[in-house]
Design a protein around this motif. Structure first.
Motif, PDB file in Angstrom:
ATOM      1  N   PHE A 263      -8.953 -31.215 -15.032  1.00  0.00           N
ATOM      2  CA  PHE A 263      -8.794 -32.620 -15.386  1.00  0.00           C
ATOM      3  C   PHE A 263      -8.969 -33.513 -14.154  1.00  0.00           C
ATOM      4  O   PHE A 263      -9.668 -34.531 -14.192  1.00  0.00           O
ATOM      5  N   GLY A 264      -8.348 -33.122 -13.044  1.00  0.00           N
ATOM      6  CA  GLY A 264      -8.523 -33.888 -11.807  1.00  0.00           C
ATOM      7  C   GLY A 264      -9.948 -33.851 -11.311  1.00  0.00           C
ATOM      8  O   GLY A 264     -10.478 -34.847 -10.797  1.00  0.00           O
ATOM      9  N   ALA A 265     -10.609 -32.686 -11.469  1.00  0.00           N
ATOM     10  CA  ALA A 265     -12.003 -32.560 -11.036  1.00  0.00           C
ATOM     11  C   ALA A 265     -12.950 -33.405 -11.874  1.00  0.00           C
ATOM     12  O   ALA A 265     -14.039 -33.772 -11.420  1.00  0.00           O
TER      13      ALA A 265
ATOM     14  N   LEU B 251       0.869 -21.239 -17.071  1.00  0.00           N
ATOM     15  CA  LEU B 251      -0.171 -21.126 -16.038  1.00  0.00           C
ATOM     16  C   LEU B 251      -1.502 -21.664 -16.547  1.00  0.00           C
ATOM     17  O   LEU B 251      -2.264 -22.283 -15.789  1.00  0.00           O
ATOM     18  N   GLN B 252      -1.805 -21.422 -17.823  1.00  0.00           N
ATOM     19  CA  GLN B 252      -3.036 -21.969 -18.396  1.00  0.00           C
ATOM     20  C   GLN B 252      -3.013 -23.492 -18.326  1.00  0.00           C
ATOM     21  O   GLN B 252      -4.009 -24.133 -17.975  1.00  0.00           O
ATOM     22  N   ALA B 253      -1.872 -24.086 -18.688  1.00  0.00           N
ATOM     23  CA  ALA B 253      -1.753 -25.544 -18.618  1.00  0.00           C
ATOM     24  C   ALA B 253      -1.850 -26.031 -17.181  1.00  0.00           C
ATOM     25  O   ALA B 253      -2.459 -27.080 -16.896  1.00  0.00           O
ATOM     26  N   LEU B 254      -1.259 -25.287 -16.249  1.00  0.00           N
ATOM     27  CA  LEU B 254      -1.328 -25.654 -14.829  1.00  0.00           C
ATOM     28  C   LEU B 254      -2.769 -25.753 -14.356  1.00  0.00           C
ATOM     29  O   LEU B 254      -3.172 -26.729 -13.709  1.00  0.00           O
ATOM     30  N   HIS B 255      -3.571 -24.750 -14.704  1.00  0.00           N
ATOM     31  CA  HIS B 255      -4.963 -24.740 -14.237  1.00  0.00           C
ATOM     32  C   HIS B 255      -5.854 -25.688 -15.038  1.00  0.00           C
ATOM     33  O   HIS B 255      -6.946 -26.025 -14.588  1.00  0.00           O
ATOM     34  N   PHE B 256      -5.376 -26.123 -16.202  1.00  0.00           N
ATOM     35  CA  PHE B 256      -6.089 -27.186 -16.902  1.00  0.00           C
ATOM     36  C   PHE B 256      -6.103 -28.468 -16.074  1.00  0.00           C
ATOM     37  O   PHE B 256      -7.096 -29.206 -16.058  1.00  0.00           O
TER      38      PHE B 256
ATOM     39  N   THR C 276     -12.568 -27.325 -18.051  1.00  0.00           N
ATOM     40  CA  THR C 276     -11.374 -28.080 -18.446  1.00  0.00           C
ATOM     41  C   THR C 276     -11.017 -27.817 -19.902  1.00  0.00           C
ATOM     42  O   THR C 276      -9.848 -27.567 -20.234  1.00  0.00           O
ATOM     43  N   ALA C 277     -12.018 -27.860 -20.784  1.00  0.00           N
ATOM     44  CA  ALA C 277     -11.766 -27.609 -22.205  1.00  0.00           C
ATOM     45  C   ALA C 277     -11.309 -26.167 -22.435  1.00  0.00           C
ATOM     46  O   ALA C 277     -10.425 -25.906 -23.274  1.00  0.00           O
ATOM     47  N   GLY C 278     -11.893 -25.222 -21.697  1.00  0.00           N
ATOM     48  CA  GLY C 278     -11.508 -23.822 -21.848  1.00  0.00           C
ATOM     49  C   GLY C 278     -10.069 -23.578 -21.446  1.00  0.00           C
ATOM     50  O   GLY C 278      -9.351 -22.802 -22.090  1.00  0.00           O
ATOM     51  N   ARG C 279      -9.629 -24.249 -20.377  1.00  0.00           N
ATOM     52  CA  ARG C 279      -8.238 -24.081 -19.956  1.00  0.00           C
ATOM     53  C   ARG C 279      -7.275 -24.714 -20.947  1.00  0.00           C
ATOM     54  O   ARG C 279      -6.162 -24.209 -21.163  1.00  0.00           O
ATOM     55  N   LEU C 280      -7.689 -25.807 -21.551  1.00  0.00           N
ATOM     56  CA  LEU C 280      -6.852 -26.425 -22.574  1.00  0.00           C
ATOM     57  C   LEU C 280      -6.773 -25.526 -23.808  1.00  0.00           C
ATOM     58  O   LEU C 280      -5.698 -25.332 -24.388  1.00  0.00           O
TER      59      LEU C 280
END
Length: 517
Positions: free
Chosen positions: A151-153, A142-147, A350-354
């Motif tokens: 990334f798209g944003a 899920l963390q990768a999903l929301h990354f 983005t970095a936080g989700r990664l």
């Protein structure tokens, strides 16, 4: 290894599905961030006023909420889930392609509303499918999903930036042009690039907008996503009259593992049916089997949704109004410098989700939630204390994005784990997060307009504290629900023991009778 072999094995077994769901979330991020930087060009294209063009934002967010609320209805079968994802991703590409043809604000609002519905369906289905596949191991994925949203944003504004016009339509007064320019800078999620534009040509000619190229490029970039979903449907033999051949032969170990997973999956589906499942939020509320469940079951849904209502509301409000705060007194930053704040905020998310992908493997979701919520409160408090420091505004914006980035996937994994994947947590949380982002943007914007720019950080502090208090309440109801489950298991064990003894005595009597005979 940094990640356990079991997690790697799970990913390899479900890699095709997982990568496809990640790609559709890239479409989600691509679509959610492009409107801000292109708002001035779209206003010129539709010949609308500033107040009219703002309804485009509302139409997209409102329909995103509707799509999120009703999206769970498509999860009933794998075919319906993938078909909905295919249609939604394809709609996003089509919307990008037709936006340059929308010559009035009503057509643009309708296009954005349709894209919002598609984004809402993607948001709900992708989350539900990953939770269903990985169950208790879903936090990492899920963390990768929301990354991929972040990334798209980030990609969307970078694509649009070279094609943006800086001169406007030429049909506004000086104050109007400045206000629109200010509004666009507030909403932009990418750094403001310097364009070689000549202001005020000698012949009075206006600059011709070329922003339509940006939309067509984004449509092409997004096109592989629905193709990937279609290919997954082909691989799963879900497309009528188009089969990829017989499934590959499995060796004995793999076949046994698949059979075991199938049995577990059927048990999970049965439990979901008994307690509402991961369906849409309306069917969850109408399920008759919810009557015998404890209060803690419902409060976990409600409090988890309210926490995300607050935290996602902060994300939407901060991204939308940090520019306004920065250019106003007492900060009074130059407009170009302030324009970088929204970009830094999205980059930090983005970095936080990664970063949260390996952290979610090492730490339980509840610990990450506690750390992130406390960190967000401390960060906003420091921003309030050092409200004169422009340097700390940039540092605080980065920290705020890092702390807020992983709250949603952590909360989703945490609540689903508490409920043993039997509730409607995914639908409730997705809906609550979308509602919070929509409501808080309007609320904070109106407060800033009436009370001044300093109220921006004060609102953030109050909202973050309320979210933390609600999370403490969630922890208390988690303990109550755990005690309820332990009591239920003890009662069932006590009922099973006399039955086992009775069966044993019956077998003994039967043996004695057969021996005597």
């Amino acid at each position: 290894m940094f990640i356990d072999e079991r997690i790697v094995t799970l990913f390899k077994r479900n890699a095709h599905h997982t990568l496809t769901y990640w790609s559709v979330f890239f479409s989600f991020g691509l679509c959610i961030a492009f409107l801000g930087p292109t708002i001035l060009d779209l206003q010129c294209q539709t010949n609308s006023t500033l107040s009219q063009i703002t309804w485009v934002f509302f139409s997209q967010q409102f329909c995103l909420l509707i799509g999120s609320s009703a999206g769970g209805v498509f999860k009933r079968t794998l075919f319906s889930a993938l078909a909905a994802l295919f249609v939604s991703a394809l709609i996003i590409s089509i919307i990008f392609a037709i936006i340059p043809l929308c010559n009035n604000v009503l057509l643009l609002a309708i296009a954005m509303a349709v894209s919002g519905l598609a984004m809402g369906v993607i948001d709900t289905i992708a989350n539900i499918q990953l939770v269903t596949i990985y169950q208790k191991d879903s936090a990492v994925f899920l963390q990768a999903l929301h990354f991929f949203i972040g990334f798209g944003a980030l990609v969307s504004p970078l694509i649009a930036d070279p094609f943006l016009s800086e001169t406007g339509c030429g049909n506004h007064t000086g104050n109007g042009t400045e206000m629109i320019h200010h509004f666009r800078n507030m909403l932009r999620n990418s750094p403001i690039a310097e364009h070689n534009i000549t202001h005020g040509h000698a012949g009075g000619e206006e600059e011709e907008s070329i922003v339509h190229y940006a939309f067509w490029i984004m449509a092409l970039i997004n096109l592989p996503v629905p193709i990937a979903v279609l290919f997954l449907m082909y691989r799963e033999q879900l497309i009528p009259f188009c089969h990829s051949g017989p499934p590959r032969l499995l060796d004995k170990d793999e076949l046994a593992m698949e059979s075991q997973q199938g049995a577990e999956g059927s048990d999970v589906e049965q439990k979901e049916h008994e307690a509402g499942g991961h369906g849409d939020i309306f069917s969850c509320c109408q399920n008759d089997n919810l009557r015998g469940l404890p209060v803690s079951f419902f409060m976990i849904h409600i409090l988890g949704g309210l926490v995300l209502f607050m935290t996602d509301g902060i994300v939407g409000a901060y991204a939308g109004f940090v520019y306004t705060y920065a250019v106003s007194t007492p900060m009074s930053l130059p407009h170009k410098t302030a324009g970088y704040l929204a970009s830094i905020f999205w980059a930090a998310i983005t970095a936080g989700r990664l970063l949260s992908i390996p952290l979610s493997y090492r730490f339980q979701p509840v610990r990450l939630l506690l750390f992130n919520l406390a960190g967000a409160i401390v960060t906003v408090l420091m921003l309030l204390i050092f409200y004169h420091s422009s340097t700390f505004l940039f540092v605080g914006t980065c920290l705020c994005g890092l702390f807020l980035s992983s709250i949603f996937p952590c909360m989703l994994a945490y609540t689903e784990d508490i409920l043993d994947y039997q509730g409607c947590a995914t639908s409730v949380l997705v809906t609550s997060a979308g509602m919070g982002e929509m409501v808080m943007q309007v609320l904070v914007g109106s407060i800033i307009q009436t009370k001044g720019s300093y109220s921006f950080l004060l609102c953030g502090m109050i909202i973050a504290c309320i979210g933390f208090i609600l999370f403490i309440g969630l922890l208390l109801f988690h303990r109550m629900h755990r005690n309820y489950l332990m009591g239920t298991s003890k009662k069932s064990a006590m009922v099973e023991e006399p039955a086992a003894e009775q069966n044993g005595s019956a077998r003994t009597e039967q043996k004695e009778e057969s021996t005597s005979s």
